[in-house]
Motif scaffolding. Structure first.
Motif, PDB file in Angstrom:
ATOM      1  N   ILE A   1       6.381   6.818  11.261  1.00  0.00           N
ATOM      2  CA  ILE A   1       4.986   6.064  10.875  1.00  0.00           C
ATOM      3  C   ILE A   1       3.953   7.081  10.785  1.00  0.00           C
ATOM      4  CG2 ILE A   1       3.051   4.516  11.171  1.00  0.00           C
ATOM      5  CD1 ILE A   1       5.564   2.420  11.931  1.00  0.00           C
ATOM      6  N   MET A   2       3.773   7.717  12.009  1.00  0.00           N
ATOM      7  CA  MET A   2       2.847   8.752  12.364  1.00  0.00           C
ATOM      8  C   MET A   2       3.028  10.007  11.150  1.00  0.00           C
ATOM      9  SD  MET A   2       2.701  12.143  13.689  1.00  0.00           S
ATOM     10  CE  MET A   2       4.270  12.266  14.729  1.00  0.00           C
ATOM     11  N   LEU A   3       4.393  10.502  10.889  1.00  0.00           N
ATOM     12  CA  LEU A   3       4.562  11.491  10.174  1.00  0.00           C
ATOM     13  C   LEU A   3       4.005  11.362   8.641  1.00  0.00           C
ATOM     14  CD1 LEU A   3       6.295  14.461   9.803  1.00  0.00           C
ATOM     15  CD2 LEU A   3       7.873  12.747   8.689  1.00  0.00           C
ATOM     16  N   LEU A   4       4.463   9.966   8.293  1.00  0.00           N
ATOM     17  CA  LEU A   4       3.961   9.901   6.760  1.00  0.00           C
ATOM     18  C   LEU A   4       2.527   9.716   6.755  1.00  0.00           C
ATOM     19  CD1 LEU A   4       6.983   7.332   6.227  1.00  0.00           C
ATOM     20  CD2 LEU A   4       6.549   9.496   4.931  1.00  0.00           C
ATOM     21  N   ASP A   5       1.739   9.020   7.816  1.00  0.00           N
ATOM     22  CA  ASP A   5       0.449   8.942   7.886  1.00  0.00           C
ATOM     23  C   ASP A   5      -0.256  10.355   7.974  1.00  0.00           C
ATOM     24  OD1 ASP A   5       0.288   6.258   7.998  1.00  0.00           O
ATOM     25  OD2 ASP A   5       0.246   5.783   9.766  1.00  0.00           O
ATOM     26  N   GLU A   6       0.107  11.352   8.623  1.00  0.00           N
ATOM     27  CA  GLU A   6      -0.469  12.472   8.699  1.00  0.00           C
ATOM     28  C   GLU A   6      -0.244  13.145   7.241  1.00  0.00           C
ATOM     29  OE1 GLU A   6       0.467  14.636  12.219  1.00  0.00           O
ATOM     30  OE2 GLU A   6      -0.559  13.551  13.263  1.00  0.00           O
ATOM     31  N   PHE A   7       1.136  13.134   6.556  1.00  0.00           N
ATOM     32  CA  PHE A   7       1.205  13.825   5.501  1.00  0.00           C
ATOM     33  C   PHE A   7       0.389  13.346   4.549  1.00  0.00           C
ATOM     34  CE2 PHE A   7       3.469  13.943   1.250  1.00  0.00           C
ATOM     35  CZ  PHE A   7       3.369  15.439   1.289  1.00  0.00           C
ATOM     36  N   ARG A   8       0.368  12.004   4.539  1.00  0.00           N
ATOM     37  CA  ARG A   8      -0.537  11.338   3.308  1.00  0.00           C
ATOM     38  C   ARG A   8      -2.034  11.739   3.564  1.00  0.00           C
ATOM     39  NH1 ARG A   8       2.693   5.700   3.732  1.00  0.00           N
ATOM     40  NH2 ARG A   8       4.583   6.179   2.658  1.00  0.00           N
ATOM     41  N   GLY A   9      -2.600  11.747   4.737  1.00  0.00           N
ATOM     42  CA  GLY A   9      -3.921  12.114   5.410  1.00  0.00           C
ATOM     43  C   GLY A   9      -4.302  13.842   4.821  1.00  0.00           C
ATOM     44  N   GLY A  10      -3.383  14.342   4.663  1.00  0.00           N
ATOM     45  CA  GLY A  10      -3.471  15.844   4.233  1.00  0.00           C
ATOM     46  C   GLY A  10      -3.521  16.700   5.700  1.00  0.00           C
ATOM     47  N   VAL A  11      -3.165  16.251   6.708  1.00  0.00           N
ATOM     48  CA  VAL A  11      -3.813  17.066   7.909  1.00  0.00           C
ATOM     49  C   VAL A  11      -2.458  18.111   7.833  1.00  0.00           C
ATOM     50  CG1 VAL A  11      -5.023  15.083   8.954  1.00  0.00           C
ATOM     51  CG2 VAL A  11      -2.744  15.256   9.270  1.00  0.00           C
ATOM     52  N   MET A  12      -1.545  18.094   7.465  1.00  0.00           N
ATOM     53  CA  MET A  12      -0.288  18.967   7.647  1.00  0.00           C
ATOM     54  C   MET A  12      -0.438  20.158   7.019  1.00  0.00           C
ATOM     55  SD  MET A  12       3.661  17.491   7.272  1.00  0.00           S
ATOM     56  CE  MET A  12       3.492  16.206   8.058  1.00  0.00           C
ATOM     57  N   GLY A  13      -1.673  20.338   6.224  1.00  0.00           N
ATOM     58  CA  GLY A  13      -1.832  21.512   5.427  1.00  0.00           C
ATOM     59  C   GLY A  13      -1.575  21.450   3.861  1.00  0.00           C
ATOM     60  N   LYS A  14      -1.674  22.273   3.129  1.00  0.00           N
ATOM     61  CA  LYS A  14      -1.576  22.230   1.961  1.00  0.00           C
ATOM     62  C   LYS A  14      -0.280  22.244   1.576  1.00  0.00           C
ATOM     63  CE  LYS A  14      -6.115  24.606   1.291  1.00  0.00           C
ATOM     64  NZ  LYS A  14      -6.703  23.160   0.515  1.00  0.00           N
ATOM     65  N   VAL A  15       0.473  21.079   0.989  1.00  0.00           N
ATOM     66  CA  VAL A  15       1.718  21.040   0.476  1.00  0.00           C
ATOM     67  C   VAL A  15       1.839  20.503  -0.851  1.00  0.00           C
ATOM     68  CG1 VAL A  15       3.795  19.739   1.150  1.00  0.00           C
ATOM     69  CG2 VAL A  15       2.454  20.634   2.819  1.00  0.00           C
ATOM     70  N   SER A  16       2.832  21.203  -1.622  1.00  0.00           N
ATOM     71  CA  SER A  16       3.166  20.689  -2.966  1.00  0.00           C
ATOM     72  C   SER A  16       4.491  20.578  -2.910  1.00  0.00           C
ATOM     73  CB  SER A  16       2.667  21.598  -4.107  1.00  0.00           C
ATOM     74  OG  SER A  16       1.507  21.748  -4.060  1.00  0.00           O
ATOM     75  N   LEU A  17       5.316  19.331  -3.475  1.00  0.00           N
ATOM     76  CA  LEU A  17       6.597  18.806  -3.363  1.00  0.00           C
ATOM     77  C   LEU A  17       7.324  19.220  -4.813  1.00  0.00           C
ATOM     78  CD1 LEU A  17       6.423  15.597  -1.444  1.00  0.00           C
ATOM     79  CD2 LEU A  17       6.772  17.983  -0.494  1.00  0.00           C
ATOM     80  N   GLU A  18       6.620  19.390  -5.908  1.00  0.00           N
ATOM     81  CA  GLU A  18       6.903  19.617  -7.108  1.00  0.00           C
ATOM     82  C   GLU A  18       6.429  20.947  -7.938  1.00  0.00           C
ATOM     83  OE1 GLU A  18       7.821  15.007  -8.042  1.00  0.00           O
ATOM     84  OE2 GLU A  18       6.237  16.129  -9.049  1.00  0.00           O
ATOM     85  N   ARG A  19       7.265  21.797  -8.564  1.00  0.00           N
ATOM     86  CA  ARG A  19       6.821  22.805  -9.242  1.00  0.00           C
ATOM     87  C   ARG A  19       7.061  22.652 -10.720  1.00  0.00           C
ATOM     88  NH1 ARG A  19       7.544  24.131  -4.401  1.00  0.00           N
ATOM     89  NH2 ARG A  19       6.226  25.870  -3.385  1.00  0.00           N
ATOM     90  N   PRO A  20       6.451  23.260 -11.818  1.00  0.00           N
ATOM     91  CA  PRO A  20       6.728  23.059 -13.206  1.00  0.00           C
ATOM     92  C   PRO A  20       7.971  23.571 -13.497  1.00  0.00           C
ATOM     93  CG  PRO A  20       4.265  24.300 -12.740  1.00  0.00           C
ATOM     94  CD  PRO A  20       5.170  24.217 -11.306  1.00  0.00           C
TER      95      PRO A  20
END
Length: 293
Positions: free
Chosen positions: A274-293
């Motif tokens: 729960i903590m991990l997902l909350d932090e990812f969704r809140g953007g505090v984990m840094g700039k992350v992109s999960l998909e590329r063109p």
């Protein structure tokens, strides 16, 4: 560096509440009222956050794309997505609707998209007609934040969970444009479960229909593969600990680092997930992109 990806995938995710079917019909019926469709997508998952039915629904109606939550996405990858849309003849703008970043380009982008329509209206003496636009996007992508920014006031209810905007709303802007806000709409069936996973990662599918721990395991595997340095820095993991580790081992390591222990020293993996997902969704984990063109 090799990683062991989880053998089991997220159980098939299908979530299509009745109000979403109603919204799809409402969208089709309302197209004749607008000049342009403004599509919000999540800059972290531009492919997964695009409704594949949208093109069929809007047909040849002019439309532009806002890559929202760009402040949480990898800037280099977002630039690649903007180039991708440009090749398809679609104007795309990186934005962050909560802070307003990038929205200074919005009016100009709308005018560029509607240049031909504006010229036809000018020739007919109709240049005073307001530009009407439809705002569309999946749940939790930031439509209400966009409207509030464009209006300069909190006209739409904003919550960081899917399913808040329930009915269509007309909103007038100071520049004479008018917005038609639509409730967030997904699609009836996810043909690709990777798409469903990515939507679940960013919170566009309600958590109560998901296996939170398995979702966190899958996210950790993707982060370990693509953003290992950020993952290690955020949770104070040793870089070598990622080598050969599966997602569940990483979840336990994260929970242990955060002191989420139960009697006997066992890691509370549900709490860690729960903590991990909350932090990812809140953007505090840094700039992350999960998909590329």
């Amino acid at each position: 560096m090799a990683y062991i990806m989880a053998q089991s995938q997220i159980p098939s995710i299908q979530w299509f509440p009745g109000h979403m079917a109603k919204t799809r019909r409402l969208m089709k019926d309302s197209l004749r009222l607008v000049d342009v469709v403004v599509e919000l997508i999540d800059a972290r998952i531009p492919r997964a956050s695009r409704n594949p039915e949208l093109h069929a629904i809007i047909g040849n109606k002019p439309h532009l794309v806002l890559l929202n939550k760009a402040d949480s996405a990898d800037e280099r990858v977002t630039a690649e997505w903007c180039a991708y849309f440009k090749k398809k003849g679609i104007v795309a703008i990186p934005t962050d609707c909560r802070s307003g970043k990038g929205l200074s380009q919005f009016t100009g982008a709308v005018e560029e998209t509607l240049r031909e329509l504006t010229e036809r209206r000018r020739k007919k003496g109709m240049q005073g007609s307001p530009i009407r636009m439809m705002i569309v996007g999946i749940p939790n992508v930031g439509k209400s934040s966009l409207i509030n920014r464009l209006c300069g006031t909190r006209r739409a209810k904003v919550e960081d969970r899917p399913g808040v905007t329930r009915g269509k709303q007309w909103v007038s802007l100071q520049n004479g444009m008018e917005l038609l806000d639509m409730p967030g709409v997904l699609w009836p069936k996810f043909e690709d479960q990777a798409v469903a996973e990515h939507l679940a990662f960013v919170g566009s599918i309600k958590d109560d229909v998901l296996d939170i721990e398995l979702l966190a395991v899958r996210l950790l595997e993707l982060l370990a593969r693509d953003y290992p340095q950020q993952l290690c820095e955020r949770y104070k993991l040793e870089p070598g600990s990622l080598e050969g580790a599966d997602g569940y081992t990483l979840l336990e390591a994260v929970g242990r680092k955060r002191g989420m222990l139960m009697p006997g020293g066992v890691v509370n993996t549900e709490r860690a997930a729960i903590m991990l997902l909350d932090e990812f969704r809140g953007g505090v984990m840094g700039k992350v992109s999960l998909e590329r063109p």
